[in-house]
Design a protein around this motif. Structure first.
Motif, PDB file in Angstrom:
ATOM      1  N   VAL A  30      28.554  16.757   8.430  1.00 52.52           N
ATOM      2  CA  VAL A  30      28.763  17.599   7.811  1.00 52.52           C
ATOM      3  C   VAL A  30      28.832  19.150   8.583  1.00 52.52           C
ATOM      4  O   VAL A  30      27.939  19.402   9.115  1.00 52.52           O
ATOM      5  CB  VAL A  30      27.702  17.952   6.423  1.00 52.52           C
ATOM      6  CG1 VAL A  30      28.005  19.452   5.741  1.00 52.52           C
ATOM      7  CG2 VAL A  30      27.520  16.992   5.707  1.00 52.52           C
ATOM      8  N   ARG A  32      30.671  22.133   7.320  1.00 52.19           N
ATOM      9  CA  ARG A  32      30.578  23.295   6.249  1.00 52.19           C
ATOM     10  C   ARG A  32      30.335  22.899   4.760  1.00 52.19           C
ATOM     11  O   ARG A  32      31.272  21.872   4.533  1.00 52.19           O
ATOM     12  CB  ARG A  32      31.652  24.470   6.245  1.00 52.19           C
ATOM     13  CG  ARG A  32      31.675  24.896   7.563  1.00 52.19           C
ATOM     14  CD  ARG A  32      30.387  26.020   7.833  1.00 52.19           C
ATOM     15  NE  ARG A  32      31.027  26.941   9.190  1.00 52.19           N
ATOM     16  CZ  ARG A  32      30.831  26.519  10.315  1.00 52.19           C
ATOM     17  NH1 ARG A  32      30.181  25.286  10.609  1.00 52.19           N
ATOM     18  NH2 ARG A  32      31.313  27.301  11.216  1.00 52.19           N
ATOM     19  N   CYS A  33      29.761  23.391   3.952  1.00 47.70           N
ATOM     20  CA  CYS A  33      29.476  23.028   2.770  1.00 47.70           C
ATOM     21  C   CYS A  33      29.669  24.334   1.759  1.00 47.70           C
ATOM     22  O   CYS A  33      28.751  25.215   2.054  1.00 47.70           O
ATOM     23  CB  CYS A  33      28.616  22.185   2.327  1.00 47.70           C
ATOM     24  SG  CYS A  33      28.437  21.664   0.426  1.00 47.70           S
ATOM     25  N   GLY A  71      26.254  19.814  -3.300  1.00 45.72           N
ATOM     26  CA  GLY A  71      27.128  19.936  -2.287  1.00 45.72           C
ATOM     27  C   GLY A  71      28.417  19.245  -2.540  1.00 45.72           C
ATOM     28  O   GLY A  71      28.325  18.065  -2.081  1.00 45.72           O
ATOM     29  N   PHE A  74      33.137  20.411   0.685  1.00 46.07           N
ATOM     30  CA  PHE A  74      32.718  20.490   1.969  1.00 46.07           C
ATOM     31  C   PHE A  74      33.886  19.724   2.944  1.00 46.07           C
ATOM     32  O   PHE A  74      35.004  19.273   2.594  1.00 46.07           O
ATOM     33  CB  PHE A  74      31.616  19.083   2.371  1.00 46.07           C
ATOM     34  CG  PHE A  74      31.853  17.828   1.719  1.00 46.07           C
ATOM     35  CD1 PHE A  74      32.526  17.118   2.243  1.00 46.07           C
ATOM     36  CD2 PHE A  74      31.358  17.716   0.525  1.00 46.07           C
ATOM     37  CE1 PHE A  74      32.779  15.638   1.755  1.00 46.07           C
ATOM     38  CE2 PHE A  74      31.853  16.583  -0.115  1.00 46.07           C
ATOM     39  CZ  PHE A  74      32.397  15.450   0.583  1.00 46.07           C
ATOM     40  N   CYS A  75      33.649  19.921   4.336  1.00 50.53           N
ATOM     41  CA  CYS A  75      34.503  19.371   5.336  1.00 50.53           C
ATOM     42  C   CYS A  75      33.535  18.816   6.429  1.00 50.53           C
ATOM     43  O   CYS A  75      32.408  18.982   6.649  1.00 50.53           O
ATOM     44  CB  CYS A  75      35.367  20.394   5.864  1.00 50.53           C
ATOM     45  SG  CYS A  75      34.546  21.566   7.155  1.00 50.53           S
ATOM     46  N   GLY A  76      33.849  17.714   6.972  1.00 51.23           N
ATOM     47  CA  GLY A  76      32.992  17.036   7.874  1.00 51.23           C
ATOM     48  C   GLY A  76      33.644  16.348   9.111  1.00 51.23           C
ATOM     49  O   GLY A  76      34.927  16.379   9.086  1.00 51.23           O
ATOM     50  N   CYS A  96      38.315  16.692   5.300  1.00 52.58           N
ATOM     51  CA  CYS A  96      37.841  17.075   3.848  1.00 52.58           C
ATOM     52  C   CYS A  96      37.983  15.911   2.966  1.00 52.58           C
ATOM     53  O   CYS A  96      38.660  14.777   3.472  1.00 52.58           O
ATOM     54  CB  CYS A  96      38.682  18.149   3.139  1.00 52.58           C
ATOM     55  SG  CYS A  96      38.303  19.923   3.905  1.00 52.58           S
ATOM     56  N   ALA A 119      26.656  17.650   0.403  1.00 52.80           N
ATOM     57  CA  ALA A 119      26.412  17.977   1.524  1.00 52.80           C
ATOM     58  C   ALA A 119      25.654  19.068   1.964  1.00 52.80           C
ATOM     59  O   ALA A 119      26.181  19.623   2.887  1.00 52.80           O
ATOM     60  CB  ALA A 119      28.189  18.269   1.834  1.00 52.80           C
ATOM     61  N   TYR A 120      24.859  19.343   1.229  1.00 54.63           N
ATOM     62  CA  TYR A 120      23.630  20.255   1.667  1.00 54.63           C
ATOM     63  C   TYR A 120      22.532  19.395   2.586  1.00 54.63           C
ATOM     64  O   TYR A 120      21.530  19.405   2.323  1.00 54.63           O
ATOM     65  CB  TYR A 120      22.635  20.877   0.592  1.00 54.63           C
ATOM     66  CG  TYR A 120      23.368  22.046  -0.225  1.00 54.63           C
ATOM     67  CD1 TYR A 120      24.816  22.100  -0.424  1.00 54.63           C
ATOM     68  CD2 TYR A 120      22.678  22.742  -1.275  1.00 54.63           C
ATOM     69  CE1 TYR A 120      25.380  23.236  -1.294  1.00 54.63           C
ATOM     70  CE2 TYR A 120      23.081  23.437  -2.254  1.00 54.63           C
ATOM     71  CZ  TYR A 120      24.736  23.547  -2.101  1.00 54.63           C
ATOM     72  OH  TYR A 120      25.222  24.565  -2.925  1.00 54.63           O
ATOM     73  N   ALA A 144      36.407  24.498   4.115  1.00 59.83           N
ATOM     74  CA  ALA A 144      35.508  24.038   3.178  1.00 59.83           C
ATOM     75  C   ALA A 144      35.704  24.832   1.930  1.00 59.83           C
ATOM     76  O   ALA A 144      35.145  24.316   0.845  1.00 59.83           O
ATOM     77  CB  ALA A 144      34.173  24.641   3.523  1.00 59.83           C
ATOM     78  N   ASP A 377      25.935  25.869   6.776  1.00 60.38           N
ATOM     79  CA  ASP A 377      26.395  25.233   7.963  1.00 60.38           C
ATOM     80  C   ASP A 377      24.936  24.513   8.469  1.00 60.38           C
ATOM     81  O   ASP A 377      24.057  24.962   9.023  1.00 60.38           O
ATOM     82  CB  ASP A 377      26.962  26.215   9.189  1.00 60.38           C
ATOM     83  CG  ASP A 377      27.054  25.860  10.480  1.00 60.38           C
ATOM     84  OD1 ASP A 377      26.752  24.398  10.767  1.00 60.38           O
ATOM     85  OD2 ASP A 377      27.268  26.266  11.514  1.00 60.38           O
TER      86      ASP A 377
END
Length: 390
Positions: A30, A32-33, A71, A74-76, A96, A119-120, A144, A377
């Motif tokens: 992860v 950002r979320c 979450g 998000f992007c990862g 994403c 995604a937390y 995100a 983050d």
């Protein structure tokens, strides 16, 4: 791995087991979320939300007593693929992903499920087919925002807004701001935004709103005459009778001319109103105060029982449309619209925290003058929302 767990409305950072991607799934780091308004609601109204979504057929929502990791915005970065999963998107690629994942015969909503955590967290498992590579070197912060921007795009699409329409956005929290961004990206020339908060009105202007209104001082519908709307039944009766009288003076049957005009789209003008507040009483107030023939797109999610006067909707021929979510195509389009500069949504991000700051971020989001969208983050140690790097 570390994750922020919500249980009995408490948010705590815990060590939870790593998930292993199954066939057709991919493990992401992860990056950002976003913290979504629905996360804020579910934290304190988990059982109510579960009952409501259960009545719509989704049966995998946890009780408040069960641990859940929020979450879904998000992007990862791709870390690993499950067995037999196509590797068309290689390890190291930033992506994403739509927050939906197969669990046996079911499909879970990631971040709104006890078994499909959101995604937390430091890592997350997603469905391979739901991934979209991040294009054009777009920053993690902006990538995100794909999910909330997709919500805004879906609302605008459902509203069937044309460039010459007047769009009125009621409520300029993250949802309303996303709608404003997408309206302007679609070329809508007149966007009116209404919010009690000076800070949110300022953000609405930065997102492209042409007119911002403080509803404590004036109604967002006060200029209806300027745009050619019909304010009430007397104006409608005058239009109907006056038009009939004028057409009766022509040397052709009046009904042919009337029918031709309607076929050409010459009908009374109406605004398209986006209700982005989700508080009891707002919808009925809009029906009561909006011009005739208004189309109201209900984007805000009201978690309580509300009350409207249907007869007023009849009197004004109000068109009500309720919306939720987006399609995979709208999600992909939203990401590319951000990356190509069609959507200017950088103003939405007002803070970034690490996992240890999520609880503080939830509290900070209670103040509309301070924050709109706070991102998580997992690599950051920030415990209070820090300004994003531009």
């Amino acid at each position: 791995m570390k994750a922020v767990v919500c249980q009995n409305a408490e948010l705590t950072v815990r060590d939870i087991p790593d998930q292993t991607p199954a066939q057709g799934q991919v493990l992401l780091k992860v990056l950002r979320c976003g913290i979504c308004g629905s996360d804020l609601h579910v934290r304190h109204h988990c059982d109510l939300f579960g009952r409501l979504i259960g009545r719509a057929g989704y049966k995998n929502f946890p009780d408040a007593s069960e641990p859940m990791v929020f979450g879904h915005e998000f992007c990862g970065e791709v870390l690993d693929h499950g067995p037999g999963t196509p590797k068309n998107i290689k390890a190291g690629t930033r992506v994403c992903a739509l927050p939906f994942i197969r669990q046996g015969k079911d499909i879970d909503c990631i971040g709104l499920s006890a078994r499909s955590h959101g995604a937390y967290a430091e890592r997350i498992v997603v469905e391979n087919s739901m991934m979209v590579p991040v294009p054009n070197g777009l920053s993690n912060d902006m990538a995100a925002l794909t999910e909330p921007m997709a919500v805004g795009l879906h609302a605008v699409n459902r509203g069937e807004v044309k460039k010459g329409d007047v769009a009125i956005v009621i409520g300029c929290g993250p949802v309303g701001l996303a709608v404003i961004c997408m309206l302007k990206a679609k070329g809508v020339r007149t966007v009116i935004a209404s919010d009690f908060s000076p800070g949110r009105r300022a953000l609405a202007k930065q997102c492209g709103a042409d007119v911002v209104v403080n509803p404590a001082d004036e109604s967002p519908f006060s200029t209806w005459e300027q745009y050619g709307f019909l304010g009430g039944i007397p104006e409608l009766l005058e239009l109907a009778v006056g038009t009939r009288e004028k057409l009766g003076k022509l040397p052709v049957p009046w009904w042919h001319t009337w029918r031709l005009a309607e076929g050409l789209g010459l009908k009374p003008k109406r605004p398209i109103i986006f209700e982005c507040v989700g508080v009891p009483g707002v919808l009925n107030n809009l029906i009561d105060s909006a011009p005739l023939f208004s189309r109201i797109v209900v984007v805000g999610v009201c978690m309580q029982t509300d009350q409207i006067e249907p007869a007023m909707g009849n009197n004004k021929e109000v068109d009500l449309r309720f919306v939720m979510g987006y399609s995979p195509l709208e999600y992909r389009d939203a990401l590319h619209m951000i990356a190509e500069g069609q959507v200017r949504c950088e103003h939405l991000v007002t803070g970034v925290v690490g996992l240890g700051g999520v609880d503080n971020a939830f509290e900070a989001l209670r103040d509309p003058e301070r924050h709109a969208k706070i991102l998580v983050d997992p690599s950051s140690r920030a415990t209070t929302p820090a300004p994003p790097t531009r």
